[in-house]
Enzyme design. Structure first.
Site, short mmCIF file in Angstrom:
data_model
loop_
_atom_site.label_atom_id
_atom_site.label_comp_id
_atom_site.label_asym_id
_atom_site.label_seq_id
_atom_site.Cartn_x
_atom_site.Cartn_y
_atom_site.Cartn_z
N LYS A 169 0.87 -1.18 0.00
CA LYS A 169 0.00 0.00 0.00
C LYS A 169 0.91 1.22 0.00
O LYS A 169 1.57 1.51 0.99
CB LYS A 169 -0.90 0.00 1.24
CG LYS A 169 -1.91 1.13 1.22
CD LYS A 169 -2.84 1.07 2.41
CE LYS A 169 -3.94 2.12 2.34
NZ LYS A 169 -3.65 3.34 1.64
N ARG A 175 -4.92 7.65 -4.63
CA ARG A 175 -5.55 6.76 -5.59
C ARG A 175 -6.07 7.57 -6.77
O ARG A 175 -6.72 8.59 -6.57
CB ARG A 175 -6.72 6.07 -4.87
CG ARG A 175 -7.50 5.07 -5.69
CD ARG A 175 -6.91 3.70 -5.56
NE ARG A 175 -7.68 2.71 -6.31
CZ ARG A 175 -8.70 2.02 -5.82
NH1 ARG A 175 -9.09 2.24 -4.57
NH2 ARG A 175 -9.31 1.12 -6.57
N ARG A 221 -9.88 9.87 -6.39
CA ARG A 221 -10.70 8.79 -5.87
C ARG A 221 -12.19 9.14 -5.88
O ARG A 221 -13.05 8.29 -6.06
CB ARG A 221 -10.26 8.49 -4.43
CG ARG A 221 -10.82 7.24 -3.83
CD ARG A 221 -10.09 6.95 -2.54
NE ARG A 221 -10.48 7.89 -1.50
CZ ARG A 221 -11.54 7.73 -0.71
NH1 ARG A 221 -12.31 6.67 -0.85
NH2 ARG A 221 -11.82 8.61 0.21
N GLU A 259 -1.85 4.23 -8.19
CA GLU A 259 -1.47 5.15 -7.12
C GLU A 259 -0.61 6.26 -7.72
O GLU A 259 0.39 5.98 -8.38
CB GLU A 259 -0.66 4.39 -6.07
CG GLU A 259 -0.46 5.13 -4.77
CD GLU A 259 -1.67 5.01 -3.83
OE1 GLU A 259 -2.62 4.28 -4.18
OE2 GLU A 259 -1.64 5.64 -2.76
N LYS A 302 -7.39 -3.24 3.30
CA LYS A 302 -6.12 -2.54 3.48
C LYS A 302 -5.66 -2.83 4.90
O LYS A 302 -6.45 -2.78 5.85
CB LYS A 302 -6.25 -1.05 3.20
CG LYS A 302 -7.36 -0.34 3.94
CD LYS A 302 -7.46 1.09 3.49
CE LYS A 302 -8.68 1.76 4.07
NZ LYS A 302 -8.92 3.09 3.54
#
Lengths: 341, 525
Positions: free
Chosen positions: B226, B231, B246, B271, B393
């Site tokens: 991560k 995002r 996002r 990302e 996550k």
């Protein structure tokens, strides 16, 4: 050319307030004095502890309600229009349109007439007698909303905003912050005039003065306490209802007992967005018991006084505007009057 | 115009999200076209209207108002548009108040002088609230606490739709959104956006909570790092290329170094990072590039953007979202081989033997621009929203520090009667011995019960009031959690925490035992 004598030199500004020297009395003194004439019942104009007080019967009744049975030594009720003489100064009370019993003090001495207007407004109010302009040599005025940004919208529009909010949020309670003398009763009468006939719920601090108004013949409809019982538990399910409370209560612990309240506030200060936001107000209602800018200027025209004294508020702007009209004007900078709007 | 003005006015004061939604939904249902479309654009920050400069507004008002009276008024009100709206001395006019829907087109193409004349004539037709809204509209920036996402959510609620259905077509639409409202009211089909680079709502992961691990069959999951970026979705269709955040905000203009280099057709998920010489830079570097309308060449050079790709939604016009993750992953790898897109690379799959190995990997994350791990079910199809189960996550543990509460402020909305926003400090050596220096603010992480107790504590321990703020006696230790800490010249302490929140309230702990500033400085990445 010889300088004209100063107008109304028989009235002086003292730490206690405005002194009418030959009469030996003050108008709305902010400290306890021997003898006072009181324009209206708001605490900053009607302090307790004076010796003799002359005021309208309603104002005397308001003082007794707020301060107990002996708020002053002797009370002299003075009806609107009735003239008395105090040590050679003629005194007459004329409606000011501010709250129940509120009066302008018309003073005459040696051929000069001075009107001390106290707090006033010009728009109609079913809960008190309307302002009557009195031509005079010196007009003493407030300037609470003495800036041209303060022009109060029509009261009906503000009530319509409240009613629209009720329809949008029928499950929430609307709690309106309002001063306990004058504003609360006027707000109630405006809500009634809009056709709202459900009971209105009151914070305990508003009840005695609403009772007094009703006793003076002002019909406010059905009023119920918002809380009852020792522990202050809600009396009834207040979802969808309108509750009135003092401004200090609406965003503090007292309001926690209300069901998801929409916090409203009725005040002329609500015109300024930052003021409303700082107070945590969700629904500002611009409803005031004071003259707005246009009314202040209109009043100067109506009374036609060649000289104006400004007691409190935003004095400099009103003095400036009066001088532009060719009126002599000065700020008295009287201390002790509050900014309730 | 007046209805929109009243909507804006109420939104400005509404503290609760639900209240804002209701106010907007009521408006969208009942306002006429094209007014409501222009209102939607204004609220969503999508309105292109010829803008008026504050100097023009000032010039207009000064023509009509005594300068001294204006000066005192402006000092009192503190906002030019609001002062002008309130003070404006109307002249009698035969004009009708403008309809909101006609304002942008009437101003379009006018010279500054002509626009100023039109605005002046409109000001005469409106009341104070209407004037305020008009001036907000033409000077740009509603600032009534509404995001594009919230406006779209309200629109969806108004017509009983899902907000993602609106997101899917949003970026192919133009104000005043006639076809959108037609569809919402059931008068036509959903507008066809298959040939446009529109935003496709993202699939989001849930935080992995205690107990989840025991239930998961880890063999069904793939792990990825991560990364500590943001995002994004990159969409390219028919020569139109857009980069979305996002939440579906179009951030293309701020990232020409990504967008201008795209030659493929498709929709990718990844990302956004700042990367120099193959090394991912700290989040702070990326932050420099966010929330900008335009970007300087120097910024492009010093803070080069990069996308680490982890999913593919469309290959050309082929919708891959119903394929399982492993198949999409295969398609993504082949897509990258074929297209060789610049400024991108592939998010690596992290291999692990068992839970213990996975935990070790996660614990080792700190300091490498890694926030933790992602776990994705091998068979997960790409579903918009945050479905529970397919993706998790698993963030590294937060950092914590024992701090002392120094100031408290009342919250907003439901919290307006509670002291719920806290400033806390750490000890350092001052001239007169140990002193507290503020290191951060937090207003979350406690329960309603704890908030009541905190509120009472603040009221009982107030030593000084500054308007809405209370200074409290140094008597309460709070263990705060935060994601990272970095240097900051804006704070007296010289450090700033990222996302600080309450972790535990240490009613028991003596304040002398709270942490020192040096402990915090040691954690700077």
């Amino acid at each position: 050319m010889a300088r004209a004598a100063r107008r109304a030199s028989w009235i002086r500004v003292r730490p206690e307030g405005l002194l009418v020297e030959p009469g030996g009395f003050y108008v709305d003194p902010t400290r306890a004095v021997e003898r006072a004439v009181i324009t209206h019942g708001h605490a900053d104009h009607a302090r307790p502890g004076h010796g003799a007080v002359a005021a309208t019967p309603a104002t005397l009744a308001i003082m007794r309600t707020r301060y107990g049975e002996t708020p002053f030594g002797t009370g002299q009720p003075l009806a609107f229009g009735e003239t008395i003489s105090i040590n050679g100064v003629s005194v007459r009370l004329v409606p000011a349109g501010h709250v129940l019993g509120s009066a302008q003090v018309v003073l005459e001495y040696k051929g000069e007439r001075v009107v001390v207007s106290g707090d006033y407004k010009r728009r109609p109010d079913r809960t008190c007698a309307g302002f009557e302009p009195v031509p005079c040599d010196v007009f003493v005025t407030e300037a609470t909303f003495g800036l041209p940004v303060f022009r109060h919208p029509p009261d009906e529009d503000e009530i319509a905003t409240l009613m629209h909010s009720r329809r949008l949020f029928p499950e929430r309670c609307h709690v309106i912050g309002t001063y306990s003398l004058g504003k609360a009763q006027r707000l109630i009468s405006l809500i009634r005039a809009a056709g709202y006939d459900r009971p209105l719920y009151l914070h305990g601090a508003l009840i005695p003065l609403c009772d007094l108004y009703q006793a003076h013949g002002v019909d406010l409809g059905e009023l119920l306490p918002a809380t009852a019982g020792e522990k202050g538990k809600p009396r009834a399910d207040l979802s969808g209802e309108i509750v009135l409370a003092p401004p200090s209560a609406i965003a503090d612990r007292w309001a926690r007992r209300l069901p998801d309240p929409v916090v409203a506030m009725a005040s002329g200060w609500m015109r300024v967005k930052q003021r409303a936001k700082q107070g945590g107000v969700e629904l500002p209602l611009v409803i005031s018991d004071h003259a707005d800018w246009d009314e202040l200027l209109q009043t100067l025209d109506d009374v036609g006084a060649p000289e104006v004294w400004v007691t409190h508020g935003r004095e400099e702007a009103l003095v400036h505007a009066a001088r532009q009209k060719g009126i002599e004007a000065k700020a008295l900078r009287l201390l002790g009057y509050e900014e309730e709007g | 115009m007046l209805r929109f003005a009243h909507l804006l006015d109420r939104l400005l004061y509404a503290p609760q999200r639900n209240t804002k939604l209701k106010l907007m939904a009521d408006y969208f249902r009942s306002a006429p076209d094209p007014d409501r479309g222009i209102a939607l654009a204004a609220l969503a920050g999508a309105l292109e209207v010829k803008s008026a400069k504050p100097s023009m507004i000032r010039a207009l008002v000064m023509q009509r108002v005594d300068p001294e009276l204006f000066g005192w008024s402006y000092d009192f009100v503190g906002d030019l548009a609001e002062t002008t709206a309130l003070i404006w001395p109307e002249r009698p006019t035969n004009r009708a108040a403008p309809a909101l829907g006609e304002i942008p087109s009437e101003l379009d193409g006018l010279s500054a002088a002509a626009a100023s004349e039109v605005i002046e004539s409109w000001l005469d037709t409106l009341d104070a609230t209407g004037r305020w809204a008009l001036l907000k509209l033409v000077t740009g920036g509603m600032r009534v606490g509404v995001s594009a996402r919230l406006a779209k959510t309200a629109l969806a609620e108004a017509f009983g739709r899902e907000v993602d259905e609106i997101e899917e077509i949003w970026h192919g639409l133009e104000p005043p959104y006639g076809e959108l409202f037609d569809w919402l009211e059931g008068q036509s089909d959903q507008p066809d956006m298959s040939q446009r680079a529109v935003f496709r709502p993202l699939m989001l992961a849930n935080p992995l909570e205690e107990g989840d691990l025991a239930r998961l069959d880890l063999s069904q999951y793939v792990a990825e790092w991560k990364w500590d970026g943001i995002r994004v979705q990159i969409a390219s269709r028919g020569g139109e290329v857009r980069l979305y955040s996002r939440t579906g905000d179009d951030i293309s203009a701020a990232f020409p170094d990504i967008v201008d280099l795209v030659s493929f057709e498709g929709v990718l998920d990844g990302e956004l990072l700042v990367q120099r010489d193959g090394e991912v830079a700290p989040f702070n570097d990326l932050q420099q590039r966010l929330n900008r309308k335009r970007v300087t060449r120097r910024m492009l050079q010093d803070h080069p953007a990069h996308i680490r790709l982890y999913d593919i939604l469309f290959d050309g016009d082929e919708d891959l979202r119903s394929l399982p993750f492993t198949e999409r992953r295969g398609r993504l790898e082949r897509f990258l081989e074929r297209e060789q897109p610049e400024r991108t690379d592939l998010s690596e799959i992290v291999n692990f033997e068992d839970l213990e190995a996975l935990e070790a990997l996660r614990d080792a994350c700190r300091g490498e621009q890694l926030e933790g791990l992602m776990l994705k079910r091998r068979d997960s199809v790409y579903i918009a929203g945050r479905p529970k189960g397919p993706w998790f996550k698993w963030k590294r543990d937060a950092l914590t520090l024992d701090t002392v509460v120094m100031y408290a402020q009342r919250g907003h909305g439901k919290r307006s009667s509670f002291y719920s926003d806290f400033t806390f400090g750490a000890w350092r050596e001052g001239e007169g011995g140990p002193e507290l220096v503020p290191v951060g603010k937090a207003y979350s992480g406690f329960t309603d019960e704890e908030l009541k107790r905190l509120d009472k504590w603040v009221r009982d321990n107030t030593v000084q009031r500054y308007g809405p703020v209370r200074e409290v006696a140094h008597g309460l230790v709070v263990e705060v959690a935060f994601d990272s800490v970095h240097r900051s010249s804006r704070h007296k302490s010289g450090v700033a925490m990222r996302f600080p929140r309450f972790h535990r309230i240490r009613w028991d702990k003596p304040v002398e035992e709270a942490d020192r500033l040096e402990s915090l400085e040691k954690l700077i990445v």
